[in-house]
Design a protein around this motif. Structure first.
Motif, PDB file in Angstrom:
ATOM      1  N   SER A 134      21.406  -5.041 -23.949  1.00 44.32           N
ATOM      2  CA  SER A 134      21.898  -6.405 -23.754  1.00 44.32           C
ATOM      3  C   SER A 134      20.755  -7.407 -23.901  1.00 44.32           C
ATOM      4  N   PRO A 135      20.888  -8.398 -24.794  1.00 36.88           N
ATOM      5  CA  PRO A 135      19.821  -9.391 -24.972  1.00 36.88           C
ATOM      6  C   PRO A 135      19.660 -10.296 -23.752  1.00 36.88           C
ATOM      7  N   SER A 136      20.645 -10.299 -22.849  1.00 36.11           N
ATOM      8  CA  SER A 136      20.559 -11.137 -21.650  1.00 36.11           C
ATOM      9  C   SER A 136      19.729 -10.496 -20.544  1.00 36.11           C
ATOM     10  N   VAL A 137      19.426  -9.207 -20.678  1.00 37.63           N
ATOM     11  CA  VAL A 137      18.768  -8.448 -19.607  1.00 37.63           C
ATOM     12  C   VAL A 137      17.280  -8.284 -19.901  1.00 37.63           C
ATOM     13  N   LEU A 138      16.441  -8.697 -18.945  1.00 39.73           N
ATOM     14  CA  LEU A 138      14.999  -8.490 -19.065  1.00 39.73           C
ATOM     15  C   LEU A 138      14.596  -7.118 -18.548  1.00 39.73           C
ATOM     16  N   ARG A 139      15.080  -6.767 -17.360  1.00 41.99           N
ATOM     17  CA  ARG A 139      14.787  -5.470 -16.751  1.00 41.99           C
ATOM     18  C   ARG A 139      15.790  -5.219 -15.637  1.00 41.99           C
ATOM     19  N   TYR A 140      15.720  -4.039 -15.026  1.00 43.29           N
ATOM     20  CA  TYR A 140      16.674  -3.711 -13.971  1.00 43.29           C
ATOM     21  C   TYR A 140      16.075  -2.669 -13.040  1.00 43.29           C
ATOM     22  N   GLU A 141      16.607  -2.615 -11.814  1.00 38.73           N
ATOM     23  CA  GLU A 141      16.154  -1.671 -10.798  1.00 38.73           C
ATOM     24  C   GLU A 141      17.348  -0.876 -10.287  1.00 38.73           C
ATOM     25  N   VAL A 142      17.146   0.414 -10.002  1.00 44.78           N
ATOM     26  CA  VAL A 142      18.197   1.223  -9.387  1.00 44.78           C
ATOM     27  C   VAL A 142      17.969   1.306  -7.885  1.00 44.78           C
ATOM     28  N   LEU A 190      17.925 -11.234 -15.333  1.00 41.19           N
ATOM     29  CA  LEU A 190      18.413 -11.814 -16.577  1.00 41.19           C
ATOM     30  C   LEU A 190      17.387 -12.732 -17.224  1.00 41.19           C
ATOM     31  N   ALA A 191      17.545 -12.919 -18.524  1.00 36.39           N
ATOM     32  CA  ALA A 191      16.604 -13.743 -19.289  1.00 36.39           C
ATOM     33  C   ALA A 191      16.650 -15.207 -18.857  1.00 36.39           C
ATOM     34  N   ASP A 192      17.766 -15.656 -18.295  1.00 33.10           N
ATOM     35  CA  ASP A 192      17.872 -17.056 -17.871  1.00 33.10           C
ATOM     36  C   ASP A 192      17.331 -17.275 -16.455  1.00 33.10           C
ATOM     37  N   GLY A 193      16.722 -16.235 -15.870  1.00 33.89           N
ATOM     38  CA  GLY A 193      16.160 -16.345 -14.535  1.00 33.89           C
ATOM     39  C   GLY A 193      17.099 -15.899 -13.430  1.00 33.89           C
ATOM     40  N   GLY A 194      18.338 -15.630 -13.763  1.00 35.73           N
ATOM     41  CA  GLY A 194      19.305 -15.185 -12.769  1.00 35.73           C
ATOM     42  C   GLY A 194      19.172 -13.704 -12.449  1.00 35.73           C
ATOM     43  N   GLU A 195      19.887 -13.287 -11.426  1.00 37.70           N
ATOM     44  CA  GLU A 195      19.915 -11.887 -11.030  1.00 37.70           C
ATOM     45  C   GLU A 195      21.359 -11.480 -10.733  1.00 37.70           C
ATOM     46  N   TRP A 196      21.641 -10.183 -10.902  1.00 36.71           N
ATOM     47  CA  TRP A 196      22.999  -9.687 -10.698  1.00 36.71           C
ATOM     48  C   TRP A 196      22.917  -8.295 -10.097  1.00 36.71           C
ATOM     49  N   TRP A 197      23.727  -8.061  -9.061  1.00 33.34           N
ATOM     50  CA  TRP A 197      23.804  -6.743  -8.424  1.00 33.34           C
ATOM     51  C   TRP A 197      25.081  -6.038  -8.870  1.00 33.34           C
ATOM     52  N   PHE A 198      24.973  -4.708  -9.048  1.00 34.05           N
ATOM     53  CA  PHE A 198      26.109  -3.942  -9.553  1.00 34.05           C
ATOM     54  C   PHE A 198      26.354  -2.676  -8.742  1.00 34.05           C
ATOM     55  N   SER A 213      19.320 -13.785 -34.202  1.00 37.63           N
ATOM     56  CA  SER A 213      19.196 -14.488 -32.923  1.00 37.63           C
ATOM     57  C   SER A 213      20.596 -14.866 -32.487  1.00 37.63           C
ATOM     58  N   GLY A 214      20.716 -15.395 -31.279  1.00 33.72           N
ATOM     59  CA  GLY A 214      22.007 -15.882 -30.839  1.00 33.72           C
ATOM     60  C   GLY A 214      22.704 -14.949 -29.864  1.00 33.72           C
ATOM     61  N   GLY A 215      23.784 -15.427 -29.292  1.00 34.37           N
ATOM     62  CA  GLY A 215      24.458 -14.741 -28.199  1.00 34.37           C
ATOM     63  C   GLY A 215      25.344 -13.583 -28.574  1.00 34.37           C
ATOM     64  N   HIS A 216      25.513 -13.292 -29.867  1.00 39.15           N
ATOM     65  CA  HIS A 216      26.354 -12.171 -30.247  1.00 39.15           C
ATOM     66  C   HIS A 216      25.548 -10.921 -30.566  1.00 39.15           C
ATOM     67  N   ARG A 217      24.260 -10.929 -30.242  1.00 39.24           N
ATOM     68  CA  ARG A 217      23.429  -9.782 -30.562  1.00 39.24           C
ATOM     69  C   ARG A 217      23.608  -8.702 -29.521  1.00 39.24           C
ATOM     70  N   HIS A 218      24.119  -7.585 -29.965  1.00 45.59           N
ATOM     71  CA  HIS A 218      24.275  -6.400 -29.121  1.00 45.59           C
ATOM     72  C   HIS A 218      25.196  -6.640 -27.923  1.00 45.59           C
ATOM     73  N   ALA A 219      24.917  -5.974 -26.825  1.00 43.09           N
ATOM     74  CA  ALA A 219      25.850  -5.920 -25.704  1.00 43.09           C
ATOM     75  C   ALA A 219      25.680  -7.110 -24.769  1.00 43.09           C
ATOM     76  N   ASN A 220      26.043  -8.287 -25.241  1.00 40.70           N
ATOM     77  CA  ASN A 220      25.785  -9.502 -24.469  1.00 40.70           C
ATOM     78  C   ASN A 220      26.958  -9.786 -23.530  1.00 40.70           C
ATOM     79  N   PHE A 221      27.219  -8.877 -22.589  1.00 38.58           N
ATOM     80  CA  PHE A 221      28.394  -9.027 -21.738  1.00 38.58           C
ATOM     81  C   PHE A 221      28.192 -10.031 -20.615  1.00 38.58           C
ATOM     82  N   PHE A 222      26.982 -10.631 -20.498  1.00 40.62           N
ATOM     83  CA  PHE A 222      26.767 -11.681 -19.511  1.00 40.62           C
ATOM     84  C   PHE A 222      27.086 -13.059 -20.090  1.00 40.62           C
ATOM     85  N   ALA A 223      27.372 -13.143 -21.389  1.00 42.99           N
ATOM     86  CA  ALA A 223      27.615 -14.445 -22.030  1.00 42.99           C
ATOM     87  C   ALA A 223      28.920 -15.055 -21.522  1.00 42.99           C
TER      88      ALA A 223
END
Length: 212
Positions: A44-52, A76-84, A202-212
Motif C-alpha cells: 500500500s502506497p499509503s503505509v510507511l511502516r507497521y507494528e504487530v 501512514l504517509a500522511d502522518g496518521g495512524e491506524w490500529w487493526f 504516481s498517484g492514489g491508484h498505485r497498488h493496494a491504496n485501501f486507505f484512500a
C-alpha cells in the motif's frame, strides 16, 4: 516493539515471518490471514511502516476491566495512524468476540484513534490477493542502488509507459516485475494484472491504496 511474543511453538496456528522492506526487518504473523494482511500493507502506497502486537489497551467490557492487544498499528504517509484487528468472519459471529471488539472500537474512538477490524473479505478478495502474491514473488531485493534508480526514473520519465507491456519493453520482463514489487511502478490491484493493465508512476491508484 510487540508487547507480547508473537511467534511461539505452542499452538496449532500457522506462524511465521514476513520479510518486510518497509520495516527493515522480518515481521511476525500468527495466522495465514494476518500474513495476508501484512502483504497488503507492504504494497500500500499509503503505509510507511507497521507494528504487530503494538500496545496493551485496557477498557471496560460491561462491568469488567479487560486487557486487549490489537494485532497491528499502521503508520501512514500522511502522518496518521491506524490500529487493526485481523479476524476470520466466522469469529465475528461469536457474541463474546463481537462484544469485545465493539468495546475496543469505542475505546479507540474515545481516545481519538482510528481502529478497524479486517477479515478475509478484504484480504483474500480477488483479483487483489492473487495480484499481490505475484508481485511480491518478484520482489527479490529490498531496493535499487541509487545509480540504478536514477537510470530507471530517467527511462520512465522519458517514455512514460501507459500499460505494463510498455514497461516490459523498456526493462525486460524480470526487471518490470521487480519494479512492480518495489512499488516504483504501480497498478490497480483490484483488476486482473495483464500485459495491457494500466500502470501508474504516481498517484492514489498505485497498488493496494485501501486507505484512500
Amino acid at each position: 516493539m510487540a508487547v507480547r511474543k508473537v511467534v511461539t511453538r505452542s499452538s496449532c496456528h500457522f506462524r511465521g515471518y514476513f520479510p518486510s522492506i518497509k520495516n527493515g526487518h522480518p515481521v511476525a504473523w500468527e495466522s495465514q490471514l494476518e500474513g495476508g494482511f501484512l502483504r497488503l500493507l507492504e504494497l500500500s502506497p499509503s503505509v510507511l511502516r507497521y507494528e504487530v502486537q503494538p500496545s496493551r489497551e485496557r477498557f471496560l467490557l460491561g462491568d469488567t476491566l479487560v486487557d486487549y492487544v490489537p494485532d497491528l498499528r499502521v503508520f501512514l504517509a500522511d502522518g496518521g495512524e491506524w490500529w487493526f484487528e485481523v479476524k476470520p468472519e466466522k469469529k465475528l459471529l461469536v457474541s463474546s468476540v463481537k462484544r469485545k471488539l465493539c468495546a475496543a472500537k469505542n475505546h479507540f474512538s474515545a481516545t481519538d484513534r482510528s481502529f478497524s477490524v479486517v477479515t478475509e473479505g478484504l484480504i483474500w478478495r480477488e483479483p487483489l490477493a492473487t495480484n499481490i502474491q505475484k508481485i511480491l514473488y518478484h520482489r527479490y531485493s529490498p531496493s535499487l542502488p541509487s545509480s540504478d534508480q536514477a537510470e530507471v526514473w530517467l527511462k520512465l520519465n522519458k517514455y512514460k509507459p501507459q500499460v505494463f507491456h510498455e514497461v516490459i519493453s523498456l526493462f525486460g520482463e524480470v526487471e518490470a516485475w521487480r519494479l512492480l514489487g518495489l512499488c516504483i511502478v504501480g497498478v490497480d490491484l483490484e483488476k486482473p494484472l495483464l500485459n495491457q493493465s494500466q500502470v501508474f508512476l504516481s498517484g492514489g491508484h498505485r497498488h493496494a491504496n485501501f486507505f484512500a
